[in-house]
Design a protein around this motif. Structure first.
Motif: not given
Length: 241
Positions: A73-81, A102-113
């Motif tokens: 799985r690969i994690a991707i940072n996504i900002s709050f904005k 495949p969505t099971n290989l994705l992770e969204i990292e909820v990050t605050e900026t």
């Protein structure tokens, strides 16, 4: 995009990567992500930038699979904005459908900026992303707006809490930081989610975090952020061990 490996403490197994953007400018040289990501937000390009990174990762996973390189799985940072944008989930679905990732290989990292202005939309979007089969992590937990109230609200959608590197840096010498880490790990147990420590740079930090019951870790002790080719070699090496 570079990929920083994430490892499981129990067996030192590669369990994932975090996708990290890097920029080497032809005239200015290396530009820190803290600089160009902040500029992207200031000029209103954060949404397109986050989606660009997400798209690159999806295509990379698919390309690897076509070459019989099966990444974790690969994690991707996504900002709050970005998470506050009303068409975020629709755009995400479109990228997934077009790439075939495949969505099971994705992770969204909820990050605050920046401060949260539309909490209701953000929460709805996180829950919708989870329904797509994508994992959800709270990044940099212990700092900024990664608050207990947000974690409590999103608890049914969460898979991972990430302990911020600022709480790991002095964990071996600071009883306070050690207790902070212990409490976050305990919270993970209560929420029934995994806990990942960021910024692990020494064997002593690694051993202490394992002793405290942390599940996963990433940092220079294990690996720096790797190029695509280096990440590919690591995946193949781990598969053959």
């Amino acid at each position: 995009i570079h990929y920083q490996p994430q490892y499981e403490f129990e067996n030192n197994k590669l369990v994932g990567f975090e996708a990290l953007s890097r920029w080497m400018h032809k005239d200015l040289g290396y530009i820190s992500p803290d600089v160009f990501i902040r500029i992207a937000e200031d000029i209103g390009l954060h949404f397109e930038f986050d989606l660009w990174v997400f798209t690159q990762v999806c295509h990379q996973i698919v390309q690897w699979r076509e070459e019989y390189v099966y990444s974790p799985r690969i994690a991707i940072n996504i900002s709050f904005k970005t998470l506050e944008m009303t068409d975020f989930v629709t755009r995400l679905q479109s990228i997934i459908e077009h790439s075939g990732c495949p969505t099971n290989l994705l992770e969204i990292e909820v990050t605050e900026t920046a401060s949260i202005s539309n909490m209701i939309t953000l929460i709805d979007n996180v829950r919708a992303v989870k329904k797509l089969g994508i994992n959800i992590a709270i990044d940099d937990f212990g700092t900024g707006y990664s608050s207990l109230s947000l974690v409590r609200t999103l608890r049914s959608s969460l898979d991972t809490l990430k302990i911020d590197r600022s709480l790991v840096a002095d964990i071996c010498s600071s009883p306070l930081d050690r207790e902070f880490a212990r409490k976050v790990i305990g919270l993970g147990e209560v929420l029934e989610v995994k806990v990942l420590a960021e910024g692990v740079e020494t064997l002593a930090q690694r051993d202490l975090l394992q002793e405290l019951g942390c599940d996963y870790a990433q940092g220079y002790y294990f690996d720096k952020a790797l190029t695509v080719k280096a990440a590919e070699k690591l995946i193949i090496k781990q598969r053959n061990e």
